[in-house]
Design an enzyme around this catalytic site. Structure first.
Site, PDB file in Angstrom:
ATOM      1  N   HIS A   1       0.860  -1.183   0.000  1.00  0.00           N
ATOM      2  CA  HIS A   1       0.000   0.000   0.000  1.00  0.00           C
ATOM      3  C   HIS A   1       0.893   1.230   0.000  1.00  0.00           C
ATOM      4  O   HIS A   1       1.628   1.466   0.948  1.00  0.00           O
ATOM      5  CB  HIS A   1      -0.889  -0.006   1.263  1.00  0.00           C
ATOM      6  CG  HIS A   1      -1.858   1.129   1.328  1.00  0.00           C
ATOM      7  ND1 HIS A   1      -3.186   0.993   1.016  1.00  0.00           N
ATOM      8  CD2 HIS A   1      -1.701   2.425   1.654  1.00  0.00           C
ATOM      9  CE1 HIS A   1      -3.807   2.143   1.168  1.00  0.00           C
ATOM     10  NE2 HIS A   1      -2.913   3.045   1.551  1.00  0.00           N
TER      11      HIS A   1
ATOM     12  N   HIS B   1      -0.086   3.431  11.671  1.00  0.00           N
ATOM     13  CA  HIS B   1       1.127   4.247  11.643  1.00  0.00           C
ATOM     14  C   HIS B   1       1.058   5.412  12.629  1.00  0.00           C
ATOM     15  O   HIS B   1       0.001   5.763  13.139  1.00  0.00           O
ATOM     16  CB  HIS B   1       1.404   4.759  10.234  1.00  0.00           C
ATOM     17  CG  HIS B   1       0.416   5.790   9.720  1.00  0.00           C
ATOM     18  ND1 HIS B   1      -0.884   5.506   9.426  1.00  0.00           N
ATOM     19  CD2 HIS B   1       0.585   7.103   9.415  1.00  0.00           C
ATOM     20  CE1 HIS B   1      -1.507   6.575   8.969  1.00  0.00           C
ATOM     21  NE2 HIS B   1      -0.623   7.570   8.967  1.00  0.00           N
TER      22      HIS B   1
ATOM     23  N   HIS C   1      -5.910  13.203  13.839  1.00  0.00           N
ATOM     24  CA  HIS C   1      -4.828  12.350  14.316  1.00  0.00           C
ATOM     25  C   HIS C   1      -3.571  13.209  14.330  1.00  0.00           C
ATOM     26  O   HIS C   1      -2.962  13.461  13.287  1.00  0.00           O
ATOM     27  CB  HIS C   1      -4.670  11.121  13.425  1.00  0.00           C
ATOM     28  CG  HIS C   1      -5.906  10.286  13.370  1.00  0.00           C
ATOM     29  ND1 HIS C   1      -6.503   9.898  12.185  1.00  0.00           N
ATOM     30  CD2 HIS C   1      -6.677   9.773  14.364  1.00  0.00           C
ATOM     31  CE1 HIS C   1      -7.579   9.176  12.456  1.00  0.00           C
ATOM     32  NE2 HIS C   1      -7.711   9.091  13.776  1.00  0.00           N
TER      33      HIS C   1
ATOM     34  N   TYR D   1     -15.532   5.499   4.063  1.00  0.00           N
ATOM     35  CA  TYR D   1     -14.078   5.439   4.053  1.00  0.00           C
ATOM     36  C   TYR D   1     -13.654   4.022   4.414  1.00  0.00           C
ATOM     37  O   TYR D   1     -14.098   3.471   5.430  1.00  0.00           O
ATOM     38  CB  TYR D   1     -13.504   6.451   5.044  1.00  0.00           C
ATOM     39  CG  TYR D   1     -11.997   6.458   5.121  1.00  0.00           C
ATOM     40  CD1 TYR D   1     -11.224   6.652   3.980  1.00  0.00           C
ATOM     41  CD2 TYR D   1     -11.343   6.263   6.334  1.00  0.00           C
ATOM     42  CE1 TYR D   1      -9.844   6.666   4.042  1.00  0.00           C
ATOM     43  CE2 TYR D   1      -9.959   6.273   6.408  1.00  0.00           C
ATOM     44  CZ  TYR D   1      -9.208   6.473   5.256  1.00  0.00           C
ATOM     45  OH  TYR D   1      -7.838   6.479   5.327  1.00  0.00           O
TER      46      TYR D   1
ATOM     47  N   GLU E   1      -2.888  15.179  10.938  1.00  0.00           N
ATOM     48  CA  GLU E   1      -3.891  14.887   9.916  1.00  0.00           C
ATOM     49  C   GLU E   1      -5.301  15.245  10.388  1.00  0.00           C
ATOM     50  O   GLU E   1      -5.819  14.645  11.325  1.00  0.00           O
ATOM     51  CB  GLU E   1      -3.841  13.404   9.538  1.00  0.00           C
ATOM     52  CG  GLU E   1      -2.475  12.921   9.078  1.00  0.00           C
ATOM     53  CD  GLU E   1      -2.410  11.420   8.934  1.00  0.00           C
ATOM     54  OE1 GLU E   1      -3.434  10.746   9.186  1.00  0.00           O
ATOM     55  OE2 GLU E   1      -1.340  10.910   8.565  1.00  0.00           O
TER      56      GLU E   1
ATOM     57  N   HIS F   1      -2.654   5.671  14.775  1.00  0.00           N
ATOM     58  CA  HIS F   1      -3.998   5.464  14.233  1.00  0.00           C
ATOM     59  C   HIS F   1      -3.921   4.454  13.108  1.00  0.00           C
ATOM     60  O   HIS F   1      -2.847   4.038  12.682  1.00  0.00           O
ATOM     61  CB  HIS F   1      -4.613   6.778  13.748  1.00  0.00           C
ATOM     62  CG  HIS F   1      -3.744   7.563  12.819  1.00  0.00           C
ATOM     63  ND1 HIS F   1      -2.637   8.262  13.237  1.00  0.00           N
ATOM     64  CD2 HIS F   1      -3.808   7.758  11.479  1.00  0.00           C
ATOM     65  CE1 HIS F   1      -2.064   8.867  12.211  1.00  0.00           C
ATOM     66  NE2 HIS F   1      -2.750   8.565  11.123  1.00  0.00           N
TER      67      HIS F   1
END
Length: 458
Positions: free
Chosen positions: A313, A356, A386, A371, A362, A392
């Site tokens: 990803h 991460h 976050h 989402y 963010e 998170h």
């Protein structure tokens, strides 16, 4: 010799946008296509000088005025300015200002609450029933950096139930990005009119006068106030010349003016405070303009995403639409990132965003749809924060589905999430910390992530 021939876009004050004759095809009437272009447009024929910026006498008795969005000595690639040919110069759009209550609008630095650090999420802010104009409806959620040093940002929600009538505004503190989530907006700016719908963004540069109207009922959305360097397109690097946000899809309005001698209020945000004066006429009086400093809109659905076509990803930075650079290369004052419709095809890969911790902070919102990393609790109109170095990632349901589902090609459809990501920690305002929409149980979404370690089973 006569003046050289020049391709023009001409719009008379009584001409509707669909009557404009233009030499290019497939461009939305009333707009010019391109990002960072040097545009020229006039609402009356011959109003725009050719071959010079400030003639001794301007046509139609207009005044020439330069609006600078960068220092005069900025490098050519980042130098931003436009020449405006207006009925009255902006010194006539100024008067004796008085400081007024800014409501729930806040600017950095803002340390008005002692909420402990945490991952935070809010339900959508209800649209009020009472009359509320744009200026009354801005509610600041977070601030970052320092408005007085032109660094950082603020993240707001806007709620509008009433159009601004004989009221105008400009922001001396930063440029503003409207992210539409519910309802249509019409921004009547000095440079022209912009109509936008959910799924589109509108960017208004620092110092540009405008008013906000709602042609078809109440509106709600997100607003990023950028104190730092102007938003620009990110470098594509190895991606090459195409994909992501393409310059041709950004639309800047053609000239449109008002010759209106009725009293109007002009509000200015400067140094984190709001000021007001009264004018005897409308400041939307630019008959012609040329330059590269102007408002624009962009349809997020035209973003061309790229991603992994084999495994893993990629970092979310591949979804950057616009970036506000800082003095540190590769470290943004703000990145505006979206998560649009796209195909997931990676093999032997955990496809949602991984768990991460990030040096960037963010602020995220959902325009429509679901989402993929948070199928529950994060709904359109909602938002999350976050902050710097707070962990998170996917909730338990998303983790289980991604870990055990069949890895066939899957298209995520009907979804559009976004993120304001900044190098600065984001401070939560007192309003956001005490809002009834704040989810006290947000952290519980990770509660079901049990220990899976077994040293005897690889």
């Amino acid at each position: 010799m006569g003046r050289p021939a020049r391709r023009r876009i001409i719009m008379n004050i009584n001409t509707s946008p669909d009557q404009i004759v233009r030499s290019t095809a497939q461009v939305t009437p009333g707009y010019m296509s391109g990002f960072g272009n040097s545009f020229e447009t006039e609402a009356l024929p011959g109003a725009l000088p050719i071959g010079r910026n400030s003639p001794q006498r301007c046509a139609y008795g207009l005044y020439a005025e330069q609006l600078s969005g960068s220092p005069f000595t900025a490098p050519r690639g980042t130098n931003e300015r436009s020449w405006l040919y207006r009925i009255r110069p902006s010194v006539k759009h100024s008067g004796r200002f008085e400081k007024v209550d800014a409501g729930l609008w806040r600017s950095a630095p803002c340390h008005e609450n002692d909420l402990p650090i945490a991952q935070l999420r809010w339900d959508p802010t209800p649209i009020p029933k009472e009359d509320m104009t744009f200026l009354q409806g801005v509610q600041t959620m977070t601030t970052a950096g320092d408005v007085n040093t032109q660094a950082g940002m603020a993240a707001h929600v806007y709620l509008i139930t009433k159009s601004m009538v004989d009221q105008h505004f400009y922001n001396a503190d930063g440029e503003m990005m409207f992210v539409l989530q519910h309802g249509i907006l019409r921004l009547v700016t000095e440079f022209g009119r912009i109509d936008a719908e959910p799924g589109e963004i509108v960017v208004v540069p620092r110092g540009v006068k405008f008013r906000v109207e709602i042609p078809n009922g109440p509106a709600r959305g997100y607003l990023c106030e950028n104190y730092g360097g102007a938003f620009t397109l990110p470098e594509r690097g190895p991606i090459g010349a195409n994909c992501l946000a393409n310059a041709r899809d950004f639309l800047t309005p053609v000239a449109h003016y008002e010759d209106k001698d009725t009293p109007t209020e002009l509000f200015v945000k400067w140094g984190g405070a709001l000021f007001r004066t009264t004018l005897p006429h409308s400041p939307i009086d630019v008959v012609a303009w040329h330059g590269n400093y102007a408002p624009y809109k962009y349809d997020l659905r035209t973003f061309s995403p790229v991603g992994a076509i084999s495994f893993d990803h990629p970092d979310p930075s591949i979804f950057t639409v616009l970036t506000s650079p800082s003095e540190t290369a590769g470290t943004a004052n703000i990145d505006f990132v979206i998560f649009p419709e796209r195909w997931l095809v990676a093999e032997n890969t955990f496809r949602p965003p991984w768990y991460h911790m990030n040096i960037m902070s963010e602020f995220m919102g959902l325009i429509y749809g679901v989402y993929d990393a948070k199928p529950q609790g994060f709904v359109p109109g909602g938002m999350s924060l976050h902050n710097c170095m707070l962990p998170h990632g996917p909730d338990r349901d998303a983790f289980e589905h991604a870990s055990n589902g069949e890895l066939k090609p899957v298209k995520l459809t009907g979804t559009m999430a976004f993120m304001f990501e900044t190098r600065y920690p984001q401070r939560v305002t007192a309003h956001a910390a005490s809002a009834a929409t704040l989810q006290d149980d947000y952290a519980d979404c990770w509660k079901g992530l049990e220990k899976r370690f077994d040293p005897n089973r690889p």
